[in-house]
Design an enzyme around this catalytic site. Structure first.
Site, PDB file in Angstrom:
ATOM      1  N   CYS A 121       0.721  -1.179   0.011  1.00  0.00           N
ATOM      2  CA  CYS A 121      -0.039  -0.113  -0.295  1.00  0.00           C
ATOM      3  C   CYS A 121       0.874   1.259  -0.094  1.00  0.00           C
ATOM      4  O   CYS A 121       1.945   1.307   0.334  1.00  0.00           O
ATOM      5  CB  CYS A 121      -0.926   0.128   1.274  1.00  0.00           C
ATOM      6  SG  CYS A 121      -2.262  -1.178   1.202  1.00  0.00           S
ATOM      7  N   CYS A 202      -3.482   0.284  -3.539  1.00  0.00           N
ATOM      8  CA  CYS A 202      -4.290   0.491  -2.056  1.00  0.00           C
ATOM      9  C   CYS A 202      -3.742   1.612  -1.374  1.00  0.00           C
ATOM     10  O   CYS A 202      -2.525   2.009  -1.634  1.00  0.00           O
ATOM     11  CB  CYS A 202      -4.202  -0.818  -1.053  1.00  0.00           C
ATOM     12  SG  CYS A 202      -2.627  -1.403  -0.940  1.00  0.00           S
TER      13      CYS A 202
END
Length: 306
Positions: A121, A202
């Protein structure tokens, strides 16, 4: 009796002559047929070679295998369990001996299943019209990864390939561009890889765009504008940060308040993303100025550092 004997003696000679003529006729017919077939195959092959793009990269197998092994041993050792030989064989099966204008997503799906891997992420960096700059940046700042920094992108970056229905199954002379046909091996590969890269993003993601292009920084027909932007998951991605970079020496055709950036912000906000935009993101601009420190555009960089 003497006349009949002479007739009997000439019959075998006649049969022999007829046989020889028949054998010669069959042989000549076979040779002509072979020549015509060969010419037909040659003409078909020449038609397949007449594409506008460059042909398959020489020693493609060695290039793909070498890059794969380098990636899983030095670039990302966490992927050392990937089977590079199987990855190459699966990639080859996707296009070899196939018409290079009839490639499908099903052809590449086994390869993507083998070579894909998660991206941490807050590290996904998308780009459009900033190829050289964005990859110079990721080489110096390992906190961000572009598609070309993944295994799928690393193996295929700058490489060309396509098949040929006739032997040897690979076309080394020319391959189709999008103007020839859209469903060619390269375009299908990069579209699928781009979609997967976007789906896996993400946290906070970044996109580096070029504010010096005539067509506008954001283009709806680009890979980012047509594929990646619509495959970002609002449930996984919280914010999209736009870095709008001007070329050193310009021209400064668009800023964060420009028409195409406003359109991009609207698309992202409609999909429930938080959006921010920064003109000439400082760390990237400093990298630009490192290549041309005496340019007048870099004086502000120098002053800001002081």
């Amino acid at each position: 009796m003497p006349f009949q004997n002479r007739s009997s003696r000439t019959r075998p000679r006649t049969f022999l002559l007829v046989g020889i003529i028949m054998v010669l006729t069959v042989t000549i017919a076979a040779v002509l047929t072979a020549v015509l077939l060969a010419n037909g195959r040659k003409e078909t092959s020449m038609q397949l070679l007449q594409w506008k793009g460059r042909g398959t990269t020489k020693h493609l197998q060695e290039v793909i295998l070498g890059r794969c092994y380098n990636y899983i041993t030095t670039v990302n050792p966490e992927l050392r369990d990937k089977d590079c030989q199987k990855i190459w064989e699966t990639m080859q099966m996707a296009f070899i001996y196939k018409n290079p204008c009839n490639i499908t997503t099903e052809d590449y799906q086994p390869l993507l299943d083998l070579a894909s891997h998660p991206i941490p992420c807050n590290k996904s960096l998308f780009w459009s019209k900033t190829n050289d700059l964005v990859h110079r940046y990721t080489k110096t700042n390992h906190n961000f990864l572009t598609l070309e920094d993944t295994l799928l992108g690393y193996m295929a970056d700058g490489v060309s390939w396509c098949g040929n229905p006739s032997s040897p199954g690979i076309n080394y002379e020319s391959c189709p561009k999008w103007s020839d046909c859209e469903n060619n091996p390269s375009s299908v590969y990069w579209k699928m890889a781009s979609k997967m890269f976007a789906e896996g993003a993400c946290g906070v993601v970044q996109v580096m765009l070029n504010g010096s292009t005539d067509a506008g920084a954001f283009r709806s027909n680009s890979i980012f504008g047509s594929i990646e932007i619509f495959n970002l998951d609002p449930d996984k991605v919280s914010t999209v940060q736009i870095w709008l970079m001007q070329n050193i020496g310009g021209p400064p055709r668009e800023s964060c308040t420009g028409h195409s950036i406003t359109r991009l912000k609207s698309i992202l906000e409609e999909r429930n993303f938080n959006v921010s935009c920064e003109d000439n993101y400082r760390p990237v601009q400093l990298l630009q100025c490192a290549s041309d420190p005496d340019h007048s555009d870099c004086r502000l960089c120098t002053n800001s550092v002081q």
